[in-house]
Design a protein around this motif. Structure first.
Motif, PDB file in Angstrom:
ATOM      1  N   HIS A  79       9.098  15.700   1.277  1.00 12.08           N
ATOM      2  CA  HIS A  79      10.142  16.604  -0.299  1.00 12.08           C
ATOM      3  C   HIS A  79       9.410  15.233  -1.090  1.00 12.08           C
ATOM      4  CE1 HIS A  79      12.236  18.616   2.127  1.00 12.08           C
ATOM      5  NE2 HIS A  79      12.700  18.099   2.635  1.00 12.08           N
ATOM      6  N   SER A  80       8.380  14.617  -1.349  1.00 10.40           N
ATOM      7  CA  SER A  80       7.446  13.484  -2.286  1.00 10.40           C
ATOM      8  C   SER A  80       6.608  13.528  -3.074  1.00 10.40           C
ATOM      9  CB  SER A  80       8.073  12.165  -1.547  1.00 10.40           C
ATOM     10  OG  SER A  80       9.648  11.653  -1.501  1.00 10.40           O
ATOM     11  N   ARG A  81       6.792  14.550  -4.129  1.00 11.40           N
ATOM     12  CA  ARG A  81       4.960  15.761  -4.929  1.00 11.40           C
ATOM     13  C   ARG A  81       4.587  14.110  -5.310  1.00 11.40           C
ATOM     14  NH1 ARG A  81       1.743  18.696  -4.400  1.00 11.40           N
ATOM     15  NH2 ARG A  81       2.970  20.339  -3.685  1.00 11.40           N
ATOM     16  N   VAL A  82       3.157  13.195  -4.948  1.00  7.17           N
ATOM     17  CA  VAL A  82       3.333  12.174  -6.320  1.00  7.17           C
ATOM     18  C   VAL A  82       2.128  13.093  -7.419  1.00  7.17           C
ATOM     19  CG1 VAL A  82       1.639  10.650  -7.218  1.00  7.17           C
ATOM     20  CG2 VAL A  82       2.570  10.581  -4.839  1.00  7.17           C
ATOM     21  N   ARG A  83       3.223  13.215  -9.169  1.00  2.00           N
ATOM     22  CA  ARG A  83       2.898  13.998  -9.628  1.00  2.00           C
ATOM     23  C   ARG A  83       1.177  12.728 -10.879  1.00  2.00           C
ATOM     24  NH1 ARG A  83       3.008  18.959  -9.329  1.00  2.00           N
ATOM     25  NH2 ARG A  83       4.607  19.793  -8.858  1.00  2.00           N
ATOM     26  N   ARG A  84       2.011  11.572 -10.655  1.00  2.00           N
ATOM     27  CA  ARG A  84       1.165  10.929 -11.655  1.00  2.00           C
ATOM     28  C   ARG A  84       0.633   9.317 -11.119  1.00  2.00           C
ATOM     29  NH1 ARG A  84       4.174  13.783 -15.318  1.00  2.00           N
ATOM     30  NH2 ARG A  84       2.694  14.977 -16.462  1.00  2.00           N
ATOM     31  N   ALA A  85      -0.212   7.848 -11.821  1.00  2.00           N
ATOM     32  CA  ALA A  85       0.060   7.408 -11.336  1.00  2.00           C
ATOM     33  C   ALA A  85      -0.164   6.397 -12.441  1.00  2.00           C
ATOM     34  CB  ALA A  85      -0.604   7.128  -9.642  1.00  2.00           C
ATOM     35  N   ALA A  86      -0.130   4.871 -12.677  1.00  2.00           N
ATOM     36  CA  ALA A  86      -0.372   4.461 -13.512  1.00  2.00           C
ATOM     37  C   ALA A  86      -0.703   2.879 -13.308  1.00  2.00           C
ATOM     38  CB  ALA A  86       0.492   4.480 -14.563  1.00  2.00           C
TER      39      ALA A  86
ATOM     40  N   ARG B 143       5.367  17.261   1.344  1.00  2.00           N
ATOM     41  CA  ARG B 143       5.757  18.804   1.992  1.00  2.00           C
ATOM     42  C   ARG B 143       7.663  18.723   2.438  1.00  2.00           C
ATOM     43  NH1 ARG B 143       2.951  21.367   5.614  1.00  2.00           N
ATOM     44  NH2 ARG B 143       3.351  23.161   5.884  1.00  2.00           N
ATOM     45  N   ALA B 144       7.631  19.435   3.231  1.00  2.00           N
ATOM     46  CA  ALA B 144       9.003  18.857   4.129  1.00  2.00           C
ATOM     47  C   ALA B 144       8.526  18.362   5.604  1.00  2.00           C
ATOM     48  CB  ALA B 144      10.460  19.836   4.726  1.00  2.00           C
ATOM     49  N   ALA B 145       7.478  18.766   5.832  1.00  2.00           N
ATOM     50  CA  ALA B 145       6.768  18.291   7.337  1.00  2.00           C
ATOM     51  C   ALA B 145       5.269  17.547   7.380  1.00  2.00           C
ATOM     52  CB  ALA B 145       7.003  19.941   8.107  1.00  2.00           C
ATOM     53  N   SER B 146       4.998  16.866   8.483  1.00  2.00           N
ATOM     54  CA  SER B 146       3.646  16.262   8.839  1.00  2.00           C
ATOM     55  C   SER B 146       2.669  17.050   9.374  1.00  2.00           C
ATOM     56  CB  SER B 146       3.900  14.897   8.848  1.00  2.00           C
ATOM     57  OG  SER B 146       4.096  14.907  10.912  1.00  2.00           O
TER      58      SER B 146
ATOM     59  N   VAL C 203       1.200  -1.309   0.429  1.00  2.00           N
ATOM     60  CA  VAL C 203       0.436   0.148   0.180  1.00  2.00           C
ATOM     61  C   VAL C 203       0.491   1.348   0.201  1.00  2.00           C
ATOM     62  CG1 VAL C 203      -2.044   0.973   0.564  1.00  2.00           C
ATOM     63  CG2 VAL C 203      -1.673  -1.220   1.766  1.00  2.00           C
ATOM     64  N   LEU C 204       0.434   1.899  -0.632  1.00  2.00           N
ATOM     65  CA  LEU C 204       1.110   3.547  -0.638  1.00  2.00           C
ATOM     66  C   LEU C 204       0.156   4.603  -0.357  1.00  2.00           C
ATOM     67  CD1 LEU C 204       4.236   4.400  -1.594  1.00  2.00           C
ATOM     68  CD2 LEU C 204       3.531   5.614  -3.457  1.00  2.00           C
ATOM     69  N   ILE C 205       0.375   4.599   0.813  1.00  2.00           N
ATOM     70  CA  ILE C 205       0.031   5.999   1.761  1.00  2.00           C
ATOM     71  C   ILE C 205       0.554   7.245   0.666  1.00  2.00           C
ATOM     72  CG2 ILE C 205      -1.228   6.966   3.016  1.00  2.00           C
ATOM     73  CD1 ILE C 205      -0.935   4.983   4.834  1.00  2.00           C
ATOM     74  N   VAL C 206      -0.536   8.343  -0.156  1.00  2.00           N
ATOM     75  CA  VAL C 206      -0.273   9.683  -0.494  1.00  2.00           C
ATOM     76  C   VAL C 206      -0.799  10.641   1.122  1.00  2.00           C
ATOM     77  CG1 VAL C 206       0.385  11.236  -1.669  1.00  2.00           C
ATOM     78  CG2 VAL C 206      -0.776   8.960  -2.846  1.00  2.00           C
ATOM     79  N   GLY C 207      -0.096  11.463   1.362  1.00  4.98           N
ATOM     80  CA  GLY C 207      -0.226  12.554   2.562  1.00  4.98           C
ATOM     81  C   GLY C 207      -0.220  12.443   3.885  1.00  4.98           C
ATOM     82  N   ALA C 208       0.789  13.052   4.031  1.00  5.29           N
ATOM     83  CA  ALA C 208       0.935  12.804   5.970  1.00  5.29           C
ATOM     84  C   ALA C 208       0.366  13.515   6.567  1.00  5.29           C
ATOM     85  CB  ALA C 208       2.504  12.914   6.109  1.00  5.29           C
ATOM     86  N   GLY C 209      -0.662  13.869   6.750  1.00 13.20           N
ATOM     87  CA  GLY C 209      -1.741  14.826   7.145  1.00 13.20           C
ATOM     88  C   GLY C 209      -2.683  14.146   8.544  1.00 13.20           C
TER      89      GLY C 209
ATOM     90  N   ILE D 203       6.805  10.163  -8.699  1.00 14.41           N
ATOM     91  CA  ILE D 203       6.899  11.366  -7.595  1.00 14.41           C
ATOM     92  C   ILE D 203       8.401  12.350  -8.119  1.00 14.41           C
ATOM     93  CG2 ILE D 203       7.599  11.870  -5.628  1.00 14.41           C
ATOM     94  CD1 ILE D 203       6.282   8.466  -4.995  1.00 14.41           C
ATOM     95  N   GLU D 204       7.894  13.350  -7.927  1.00 11.83           N
ATOM     96  CA  GLU D 204       9.341  14.915  -7.963  1.00 11.83           C
ATOM     97  C   GLU D 204       9.665  14.854  -6.400  1.00 11.83           C
ATOM     98  OE1 GLU D 204       7.393  18.136 -10.279  1.00 11.83           O
ATOM     99  OE2 GLU D 204       8.361  18.916  -8.747  1.00 11.83           O
TER     100      GLU D 204
END
Ligand code: FAD
Length: 514
Positions: free
Chosen positions: A120-127, A57-60, A26-32, A139-140
């Motif tokens: 620092h890992s922004r998901v741009r696309r997923a296929a 972002r650089a922080a949760s 599982v890959l979770i996107v977002g640490a809020g 991931i950028e």
């Protein structure tokens, strides 16, 4: 209106043959708030699953780290906004920004979730590839500037619902002529000192209602300018029943009991608002009148044009906004803004409001799935045309879920239930040897409707970005905790879903390091 089929927007495709650095179940996107909650549920309910969290972002902390305006706080009670597995133990019902951020970070630290977060890992696309039954995620990296690829069997979007880089500000004529400072609450400048300044706050939503009394204590005078009013209910910040419960129960059990009580209370208020709106309107306006001088023009400044819960209700802890008005530190002006002028802003009535600082509490720019572009077997997905399944998946999109919390009570009440459901689904798939689950489309003869049923401007602006909902279960979005509780906790996981078996090992790319 019939179900609108997915239509391909023009996007760049993901390089699915790129070397993949790592693979996760599982890959979770977002640490809020949601992403950390999702990780805690996965650890608990699917302990053998490998997972990571990618965070742009650089922080949760998400929202509760980004927003730093004076007085930032929750506007729902924290007993329901806290996770079900970690009750809120403070005596204050409303949490300030620092305590909510600390609560999220304590949860992540205490459970070792911290170690799973990649910043620092922004998901741009997923296929999605059906042949390999996996997502390739592009991931950028903001720290290195490198684009990297991760793979996962299940993609879990916990990305909130708005853009972080830009809040919403309407076009104001003459904006550049204003001689003072213009600030959006989403990007509150650390160096801004409003002491003894004249401050005008544009807006009437939760942010304006929070900001005005907080600023009123520091500044010369605050004026709240609104085009039209919102419903504002005063609530005590210390729950009297909570005080009794805390004398008899441990702080945790008192938190659990208050969660149930407040959930039922919010549910009841919403149901009464829907079924007896005039009664609720009368009750809310009576509450406002009790806190303002007899000659105050409540009709103009505090009587909305819509019915309760057609838009979000705002809350004033201990009636702080009304206290600021009574004490002459804050005032409310209702009217259309004509333009900004060098000394402040001019209303269409001709009145000029003098200001040193103008705060545009005019809202958020909505965004679905953190702006990620999705494709399934090379076919781009237009999320705004997809029909949602159980309010957390998309028809035609395999092995993907997203969290969108309640708008009529605490976000977390829904995210907790949705996390449990995703864990049930993953365990069900394991038990039956399934590699993929794809929600199927509802009957095209049945109508669809927007995902959110609020009339607020920010929701209307987002039409076309969020998925549609169907006319009946499991495609309907309920915004109703008891109904959702039964569906997510005890309902079937195989209704309206097509499952496919595990793919043979040889079909999996050798670049995937499991
Ligand atoms: C000012 C304000 C006050 C609020 N008050 C309340 C309240 O009182 N009660 C309530 O129930 N709700 C409230 N909300 C709603 C609030 O958003 C939720 O409470 C909660 O914070 C949502 O958590 P989340 O983790 O889903 O989203 P967020 O807090 O928005 O976190 C999302 C995270 O995902 C990351 N992310 C997004 N896109 C990507 C991507 N493509 N790649 C990698 N990472 C990404 C973001 O950087 C962020 O860290 C409020 C919202 C705002 C803006």
């Amino acid at each position: 209106m019939g179900v609108r089929r997915l239509r391909a927007p023009a996007i760049t495709v993901v390089n699915v043959s790129a070397p993949v650095a790592e693979y996760f179940d599982v890959l979770i996107v977002g640490a809020g708030l949601s992403g950390v909650g999702a990780a805690a549920h996965l650890q608990n309910e699917c302990p053998t699953k490998t997972f990571a969290i990618v965070e742009a972002r650089a922080a949760s902390g998400g929202t509760w780290d980004l927003f730093r305006y004076p007085g930032i706080r929750s506007d729902s009670d924290m007993y329901t906004m806290a996770y079900a597995f970690k009750p809120w133990t403070n005596e204050q019902s409303f949490g300030d920004g620092d305590s909510i951020r600390n609560y999220i970070r304590d949860t992540a630290r205490d459970r070792g979730i911290d170690d799973k977060i990649r910043y620092h890992s922004r998901v741009r696309r997923a296929a999605w590839s059906s042949a390999e039954a996996r997502w390739t995620v592009e991931i950028e990296r903001a720290d290195t500037g490198i684009t990297e690829y991760l793979a996962c069997r299940f993609l879990f979007g916990n990305t909130g619902y708005y853009r972080y880089d830009a809040g919403y500000t309407p076009e104001f004529a003459g904006r550049d002529s204003f001689g003072g400072r213009i600030v959006h609450p989403q990007h509150w400048p650390e160096d801004l000192d409003c002491t003894d300044k004249k401050v005008v706050v544009i807006g009437s939503g939760a942010t304006a209602v929070t900001l005005v009394p907080a600023l009123a204590d520091q500044v010369g005078h605050v004026t709240m300018v609104q085009r039209s009013p919102s419903y504002i209910a005063s609530l005590p910040n210390t729950d009297p029943i909570g005080a009794v419960l805390r004398r008899r129960l441990s702080a945790k059990n008192a938190g659990r009991a208050l969660r149930i009580k407040n959930m039922l209370f919010a549910w009841l208020i919403f149901q009464v608002s829907r079924h007896a709106p005039q009664f609720m309107k009368g009750l809310l306006l009576k509450g406002v009148a009790a806190q303002l001088p007899d000659d105050y023009d409540i009709g103009t400044h505090f009587t909305p044009r819509y019915l309760p819960w057609d838009q979000r209700l705002c809350f004033a802890p201990e009636g702080d906004l009304f206290t600021a008005i009574r004490e002459g530190k804050a005032s409310v002006v209702t009217g259309q803004i004509d333009s900004f002028v060098p000394s402040g802003l001019r209303l269409q009535s001709g009145e000029v409001l003098e200001a040193d600082v103008i705060v545009t509490a005019t809202g958020l720019t909505m965004q679905m799935l953190g702006g990620m572009a999705l494709e399934v077997d090379g076919r781009p997905i237009d999320v705004g045309r997809a029909v949602t399944y159980k309010s957390l998946m998309l028809c035609g999109v395999p092995n993907l879920a997203f969290i969108f919390g309640y708008t009529n009570s605490s976000w977390t009440l829904k995210s907790d239930l949705a996390d449990r459901y995703v864990c049930r689904l993953l365990n069900y798939m394991d038990a039956h040897g399934y590699a993929a689950c794809t929600p199927v489309e509802p009957d095209p003869a049945l109508p669809t409707a927007p995902y959110l049923d609020l009339t607020a401007g920010y929701v209307q602006r987002a039409a076309g970005l969020f998925p549609l909902q169907g006319a009946e279960a499991p495609w309907r979005v309920r915004h109703n905790y008891p109904v959702d509780y039964l569906m997510y906790r005890y309902g079937h996981v195989d209704d309206g879903v097509a499952f496919s078996r595990r793919v043979p090992d040889r079909a999996v790319s050798p670049s995937v390091a499991v």
